[in-house]
Design a protein around this motif. Structure first.
Motif, PDB file in Angstrom:
ATOM      1  N   TYR A  73       2.754  39.108 -15.286  1.00  0.00           N
ATOM      2  CA  TYR A  73       3.240  38.512 -16.660  1.00  0.00           C
ATOM      3  C   TYR A  73       2.334  39.205 -17.973  1.00  0.00           C
ATOM      4  N   THR A  74       3.072  38.736 -19.092  1.00  0.00           N
ATOM      5  CA  THR A  74       2.090  38.796 -20.259  1.00  0.00           C
ATOM      6  C   THR A  74       2.993  37.772 -21.335  1.00  0.00           C
ATOM      7  N   ILE A  75       2.104  36.835 -21.679  1.00  0.00           N
ATOM      8  CA  ILE A  75       2.259  35.790 -22.780  1.00  0.00           C
ATOM      9  C   ILE A  75       2.228  36.287 -24.311  1.00  0.00           C
ATOM     10  N   ILE A  76       3.296  36.273 -24.840  1.00  0.00           N
ATOM     11  CA  ILE A  76       2.994  36.865 -26.294  1.00  0.00           C
ATOM     12  C   ILE A  76       3.252  35.625 -27.254  1.00  0.00           C
TER      13      ILE A  76
ATOM     14  N   ILE B  37       4.820  38.630 -38.698  1.00  0.00           N
ATOM     15  CA  ILE B  37       5.253  39.607 -37.701  1.00  0.00           C
ATOM     16  C   ILE B  37       6.821  39.611 -37.763  1.00  0.00           C
ATOM     17  N   SER B  38       7.218  40.988 -38.018  1.00  0.00           N
ATOM     18  CA  SER B  38       8.802  41.162 -37.880  1.00  0.00           C
ATOM     19  C   SER B  38       9.258  41.150 -36.412  1.00  0.00           C
ATOM     20  N   ARG B  39      10.644  40.685 -36.437  1.00  0.00           N
ATOM     21  CA  ARG B  39      10.962  40.329 -35.065  1.00  0.00           C
ATOM     22  C   ARG B  39      11.068  41.768 -34.281  1.00  0.00           C
ATOM     23  N   ALA B  40      11.303  42.691 -35.126  1.00  0.00           N
ATOM     24  CA  ALA B  40      11.516  44.320 -34.474  1.00  0.00           C
ATOM     25  C   ALA B  40      10.278  44.673 -34.028  1.00  0.00           C
ATOM     26  N   ASP B  41       9.198  44.329 -34.437  1.00  0.00           N
ATOM     27  CA  ASP B  41       7.614  44.414 -34.194  1.00  0.00           C
ATOM     28  C   ASP B  41       7.534  43.782 -32.706  1.00  0.00           C
ATOM     29  N   VAL B  42       7.905  42.356 -32.902  1.00  0.00           N
ATOM     30  CA  VAL B  42       7.931  41.663 -31.499  1.00  0.00           C
ATOM     31  C   VAL B  42       8.595  42.240 -30.135  1.00  0.00           C
ATOM     32  N   ALA B  43       9.743  42.745 -30.690  1.00  0.00           N
ATOM     33  CA  ALA B  43      10.825  43.452 -29.551  1.00  0.00           C
ATOM     34  C   ALA B  43       9.973  44.454 -29.015  1.00  0.00           C
ATOM     35  N   ALA B  44       9.568  45.343 -30.043  1.00  0.00           N
ATOM     36  CA  ALA B  44       8.757  46.603 -29.526  1.00  0.00           C
ATOM     37  C   ALA B  44       7.388  46.090 -28.518  1.00  0.00           C
ATOM     38  N   LEU B  45       6.645  45.224 -28.881  1.00  0.00           N
ATOM     39  CA  LEU B  45       5.841  44.586 -28.289  1.00  0.00           C
ATOM     40  C   LEU B  45       6.165  44.161 -26.860  1.00  0.00           C
ATOM     41  N   CYS B  46       7.052  43.403 -26.637  1.00  0.00           N
ATOM     42  CA  CYS B  46       7.902  42.972 -25.407  1.00  0.00           C
ATOM     43  C   CYS B  46       8.112  44.256 -24.548  1.00  0.00           C
ATOM     44  N   LEU B  47       8.868  45.470 -25.207  1.00  0.00           N
ATOM     45  CA  LEU B  47       9.083  46.730 -24.385  1.00  0.00           C
ATOM     46  C   LEU B  47       7.955  47.257 -23.865  1.00  0.00           C
ATOM     47  N   GLU B  48       6.907  47.519 -24.744  1.00  0.00           N
ATOM     48  CA  GLU B  48       5.580  48.127 -24.254  1.00  0.00           C
ATOM     49  C   GLU B  48       4.826  47.300 -23.279  1.00  0.00           C
ATOM     50  N   CYS B  49       4.672  45.889 -23.350  1.00  0.00           N
ATOM     51  CA  CYS B  49       4.157  45.235 -22.634  1.00  0.00           C
ATOM     52  C   CYS B  49       4.684  45.383 -21.156  1.00  0.00           C
ATOM     53  N   ALA B  50       6.210  45.426 -21.028  1.00  0.00           N
ATOM     54  CA  ALA B  50       6.548  45.732 -19.719  1.00  0.00           C
ATOM     55  C   ALA B  50       6.111  46.746 -18.781  1.00  0.00           C
ATOM     56  N   ALA B  51       5.864  47.896 -19.681  1.00  0.00           N
ATOM     57  CA  ALA B  51       5.408  49.158 -19.154  1.00  0.00           C
ATOM     58  C   ALA B  51       3.839  49.388 -19.078  1.00  0.00           C
ATOM     59  N   SER B  52       3.010  48.280 -19.353  1.00  0.00           N
ATOM     60  CA  SER B  52       1.726  48.515 -19.533  1.00  0.00           C
ATOM     61  C   SER B  52       0.705  47.510 -18.391  1.00  0.00           C
TER      62      SER B  52
END
Length: 136
Positions: free
Chosen positions: A28-31, A59-74
């Motif tokens: 998991y990752t908790i953001i 923080i912009s919603r778009a940056d949070v979305a990008a963080l979520c996607l990147e975390c899923a692959a990290s």
């Protein structure tokens, strides 16, 4: 009242579930995003991640979305909890609300609070490499 306590209880339940029964390949990752905006994304280089729950910003919603996607692959973000916000909006929790309402930056406030747990870098991989796993 009590919403923060419920959020923390939910986070603790996720951590406990993974600690007790999840196979090691699942994580998991908790953001914990700061104040959400509809501003255009600024990208990884403008962000700051922090672990300690004593600092936040916007923080912009778009940056949070990008963080979520990147975390899923990290793998580096696995089993980690962190706050995220635009680095130039970072403030201690006691003053972040007013700063966010006024849409101020650190330069306008004249002081930069340093917790010692800031993670910054030009890309997501560099940001995530600085994170500590929960319980580490």
């Amino acid at each position: 009242g009590g919403i923060m306590a419920e959020k923390i209880a939910g986070e603790d339940a996720v951590r406990a579930l993974y600690a007790s029964s999840a196979p090691p390949e699942l994580a998991y990752t908790i953001i914990r995003p700061g104040g959400l905006t509809t501003d255009p994304p600024r990208g990884a280089g403008a962000l700051e991640l922090n672990q300690g729950d004593d600092k936040s910003g916007r923080i912009s919603r778009a940056d949070v979305a990008a963080l979520c996607l990147e975390c899923a692959a990290s793998k580096e973000a696995a089993r980690a909890t962190f706050e995220c916000y635009d680095a130039d909006t970072a403030q201690p929790l006691k003053s972040v609300g007013v700063s966010n309402i006024l849409k101020r930056t650190n330069q306008e406030d004249g002081a930069v609070y340093v917790s010692g747990r800031e993670c910054r870098g030009p890309d997501f991989s560099t940001l995530f490499a600085q994170l500590k796993a929960d319980g580490a």
